[in-house]
Design an enzyme around this catalytic site. Sequence first.
Site, mmCIF file in Angstrom:
data_model
loop_
_atom_site.group_PDB
_atom_site.id
_atom_site.type_symbol
_atom_site.label_atom_id
_atom_site.label_comp_id
_atom_site.label_asym_id
_atom_site.label_seq_id
_atom_site.Cartn_x
_atom_site.Cartn_y
_atom_site.Cartn_z
ATOM 1 N N SER A 190 1.069 -0.750 -0.211
ATOM 2 C CA SER A 190 -0.093 0.225 -0.407
ATOM 3 C C SER A 190 0.411 1.184 -0.136
ATOM 4 O O SER A 190 1.983 1.199 0.659
ATOM 5 C CB SER A 190 -1.134 -0.727 1.534
ATOM 6 O OG SER A 190 -0.084 0.068 2.351
ATOM 7 N N MET A 191 0.328 2.325 -1.039
ATOM 8 C CA MET A 191 1.652 3.717 -1.239
ATOM 9 C C MET A 191 0.666 4.542 -0.462
ATOM 10 O O MET A 191 0.972 5.800 -1.870
ATOM 11 C CB MET A 191 1.854 3.310 -2.543
ATOM 12 C CG MET A 191 3.037 2.305 -2.557
ATOM 13 S SD MET A 191 3.540 2.116 -4.722
ATOM 14 C CE MET A 191 1.942 1.751 -5.348
ATOM 15 N N GLY A 192 -0.273 4.611 -0.318
ATOM 16 C CA GLY A 192 -1.545 6.282 -0.227
ATOM 17 C C GLY A 192 -2.125 6.547 -1.388
ATOM 18 O O GLY A 192 -2.751 6.074 -1.847
ATOM 19 N N GLY A 246 -1.177 4.753 -4.566
ATOM 20 C CA GLY A 246 -2.733 3.440 -5.112
ATOM 21 C C GLY A 246 -1.506 1.920 -4.376
ATOM 22 O O GLY A 246 -0.908 2.139 -3.089
ATOM 23 N N GLY A 298 -4.954 0.622 5.558
ATOM 24 C CA GLY A 298 -4.272 -0.396 5.215
ATOM 25 C C GLY A 298 -5.795 -1.881 5.508
ATOM 26 O O GLY A 298 -5.085 -3.599 4.838
ATOM 27 N N ASP A 299 -5.508 -2.168 6.747
ATOM 28 C CA ASP A 299 -6.236 -3.083 6.974
ATOM 29 C C ASP A 299 -7.748 -3.268 6.280
ATOM 30 O O ASP A 299 -8.220 -4.380 6.149
ATOM 31 C CB ASP A 299 -7.086 -3.303 8.369
ATOM 32 C CG ASP A 299 -5.744 -2.648 9.563
ATOM 33 O OD1 ASP A 299 -4.830 -3.510 9.712
ATOM 34 O OD2 ASP A 299 -6.351 -2.225 10.753
#
Length: 325
Positions: free
Chosen positions: A226-228, A231, A257-258
């Site tokens: 995950s890269m905020g 994407g 993220g969860d």
Amino acid sequence: MNPMPGIATITLNPAIDQSVAIPGFAAGSVNRVAWEQSDPGGKGVNVASFLADLGCRVAVTGLLGRDNAGVFEQLFSGKAISDAFVRIPGNNRVNIKIIDEVTPSITDINFPGPAATPEHLAELARRIDALLADHDCFVISGSVPVGVPATYYPDLIRRLKTAGKRVLLDSSGEALRAGITAAPWAIKPNLAELEELVDARLPDQAAVIHAARALLVRGLACVLVSMGRDGALFVTADACLHAMPPEVTVKTTVGAGDAMLAGFIAGSLRGCSLADCARLATASALGALTQIGPRLPAATIIESFMAQVTVRQIAATADRSPASS
């Protein structure tokens, strides 16, 4: 039609997430709270809550402080989540999220949780054994409290794999580093966690993909990064997809993220393609960004988000890092 397989999440260090909105928050000054909200949390608890919102059959286990367990029990009861937590003495930790909607920014203040004992861990092993019969997927999430040996995650992963279970790990630091030695089916680091894991800065997408593929060689089947706002990447031995979300109004980043992991699991167990898993995972993360607390918006909104997610296949030649050129 066969029912969806059961999913169990394991959380050794749950927390109560206290979100506090302070416009113009400034350290060292008097700050006034505009609103506050407390929710049961911890990564595995969040994943379970999101999975329940997605219509999955889910159980939770781990170590839960009995002195303030009520807010967790209310969540589990309200969402029909099977509660197999081991109750231990003391309070669950509190994570304070200071939300400044002016900046905007979020400041985290995380407390330690109660220590675990060998007796607690032995009871937890019995609870996990009881879940093996009707749960096919196990999600191990979050940090480990004091009293848990460094070998706990890899030993647990090997035990679950021997029982024929699909295991996903979402942790960070030494717990993640130790856990991947047992080759879980999938992991979901964010960019900072992946950089810490490989002990290198990953300045661009090609470097991130190269690092993820190096982990696959160690026996993992899938790495989600995950890269905020940039994407997320979904990397397997056969494919690499980049999922890009649309812009939304962000209320909080807590649990996003969860929610991504929950969406990916739900899609995988439904037999969706990797692209559709990426869409559901990204849409679920977007849903979490628009809510305060571990909950998703209505299914129609998640479906709308899925339609707006752009999924792009990245060619194998695009993951060549400068070091591998």
